[in-house]
Design an enzyme around this catalytic site. Structure first.
Site, PDB file in Angstrom:
ATOM      1  N   TYR A  97       0.900  -1.189   0.021  1.00  0.00           N
ATOM      2  CA  TYR A  97      -0.106  -0.032   0.118  1.00  0.00           C
ATOM      3  C   TYR A  97       0.809   1.442  -0.099  1.00  0.00           C
ATOM      4  O   TYR A  97       0.523   2.389  -0.748  1.00  0.00           O
ATOM      5  CB  TYR A  97      -1.025  -0.049   1.242  1.00  0.00           C
ATOM      6  CG  TYR A  97      -2.324   0.718   1.043  1.00  0.00           C
ATOM      7  CD1 TYR A  97      -3.152   0.762  -0.011  1.00  0.00           C
ATOM      8  CD2 TYR A  97      -2.528   1.877   1.792  1.00  0.00           C
ATOM      9  CE1 TYR A  97      -4.206   1.319  -0.178  1.00  0.00           C
ATOM     10  CE2 TYR A  97      -3.574   2.615   1.691  1.00  0.00           C
ATOM     11  CZ  TYR A  97      -4.403   2.362   0.775  1.00  0.00           C
ATOM     12  OH  TYR A  97      -5.576   3.283   0.655  1.00  0.00           O
TER      13      TYR A  97
ATOM     14  N   LYS B 148      -3.115   8.468   2.716  1.00  0.00           N
ATOM     15  CA  LYS B 148      -4.478   8.470   3.353  1.00  0.00           C
ATOM     16  C   LYS B 148      -4.097   8.829   4.682  1.00  0.00           C
ATOM     17  O   LYS B 148      -5.082   9.428   5.713  1.00  0.00           O
ATOM     18  CB  LYS B 148      -4.739   7.141   3.490  1.00  0.00           C
ATOM     19  CG  LYS B 148      -5.304   6.032   2.201  1.00  0.00           C
ATOM     20  CD  LYS B 148      -6.485   7.122   1.664  1.00  0.00           C
ATOM     21  CE  LYS B 148      -7.263   6.377   0.429  1.00  0.00           C
ATOM     22  NZ  LYS B 148      -8.291   7.179  -0.222  1.00  0.00           N
TER      23      LYS B 148
END
Ligand code: NAD
Length: 259
Positions: free
Chosen positions: A155, A162
């Site tokens: 990720y 994020k």
């Protein structure tokens, strides 16, 4: 009587009928909201307009969130055709494919900046442009993921983006709270979408999720839509600056293990 009767909603991020933004659009529309859509230009005619029409929506405007002039144009158009905005949904993100696999340390300066710009700064840019049309009781929602908080293999740069997005939610909530405008994020478990397909190892992570999440199931865009109804409506009238998990309980586990 719907929970969102008479509410005007503008949703950024529908790519197709698998998009989380589409699950949100259907759920908010099901509670009586009028929905407008904005998406990247290349998706509009083939994908977004037919979906919008199926909800009786005629407001479909292109926008690349990296371009301020695009953002201004969408909100100017909204202002010409609507008297205010009750709900703004930000359900979009982007990073280079090569930055979503392998080691985080190899992220390029360009790739880092791109992920931050599209995936985090865009919430600030959209919110600022929306301000003249927001009012007391308006609600802003964005989509985040657990990789903001904990390391999730591959990720990488998106986890950092994020984390930044979640911090933006808190700062925007503090800025806009005195005007009665709320800002929250939904942290969704893995969903098979176009964006997710770009993350290295996603298929296996998706498949393993249901074996370990407390509710023993993958989550759906309908699950996210129902929480979006709560955040968009007066049911959450005193909730702002929060990250709400729609992940079958996965994020409470310290050491996720299958039966
Ligand atoms: P999706 O591919 O359906 O949607 C992503 C959207 O981002 C697309 O509509 C795409 O056009 C848009 N986008 C990308 N760059 C853009 C730009 N420059 N300008 C305007 N729009 C742009 O995928 P999704 O999974 O539904 O993603 C929606 C949100 O949900 C994203 O923020 C994503 O990070 C988040 N999320 C997804 C998952 C998951 O597993 N799918 C989990 C948690 C959070």
């Amino acid at each position: 009587m719907g929970l969102l009767d008479g509410k005007r909603v503008l949703i950024f991020g529908v790519a197709n009928d698998h998009s989380i933004a589409w699950g949100i659009a259907q759920a908010l529309h099901g509670e009586g909201a009028e929905i407008g859509f904005s998406s990247v230009e290349s998706l509009i005619d083939k994908r977004v307009r037919p979906l919008a029409e199926s909800l009786g929506s005629t407001f479909v405007e292109p926008c690349d969130v990296q371009r301020d002039e695009d953002i201004d144009r969408v909100f100017n158009r909204w202002g010409e055709t609507h008297d205010g905005l009750d709900v703004l949904v930000h359900a979009l993100a982007f990073a280079k494919r090569e930055d979503l696999t392998g080691r985080f340390i190899d992220t390029s300066r360009d790739g880092f900046a791109l992920a931050q710009d599209v995936s985090a700064y865009s919430l600030v840019g959209l919110t600022r442009a929306a301000m003249p049309q927001l009012r007391r009781g308006s609600s802003i929602l964005t989509l985040t993921y657990y990789g903001a908080e904990k390391v999730v293999a591959n990720y990488n740069v998106m986890g950092v983006a994020k984390a930044s997005l979640e911090a933006c939610v808190r700062y925007l909530a503090a800025d806009l709270g005195p005007d009665g405008i709320r800002v929250n994020a939904i942290s969704a478990g893995p969903v098979r979408t176009l964006a997710a397909a770009g993350i290295g190892g996603f298929k296996k992570m998706y498949a393993d999720f249901a074996d370990v999440a407390p509710l023993r199931a993958n989550i759906t865009i309908e699950d996210v839509g129902r929480t979006a109804v709560y955040l968009a409506s007066d049911l959450s009238s005193a909730v702002t600056g929060e990250v709400i998990y729609v992940d079958g309980g996965f994020s409470v586990l310290g050491v996720p293990t299958a039966d």
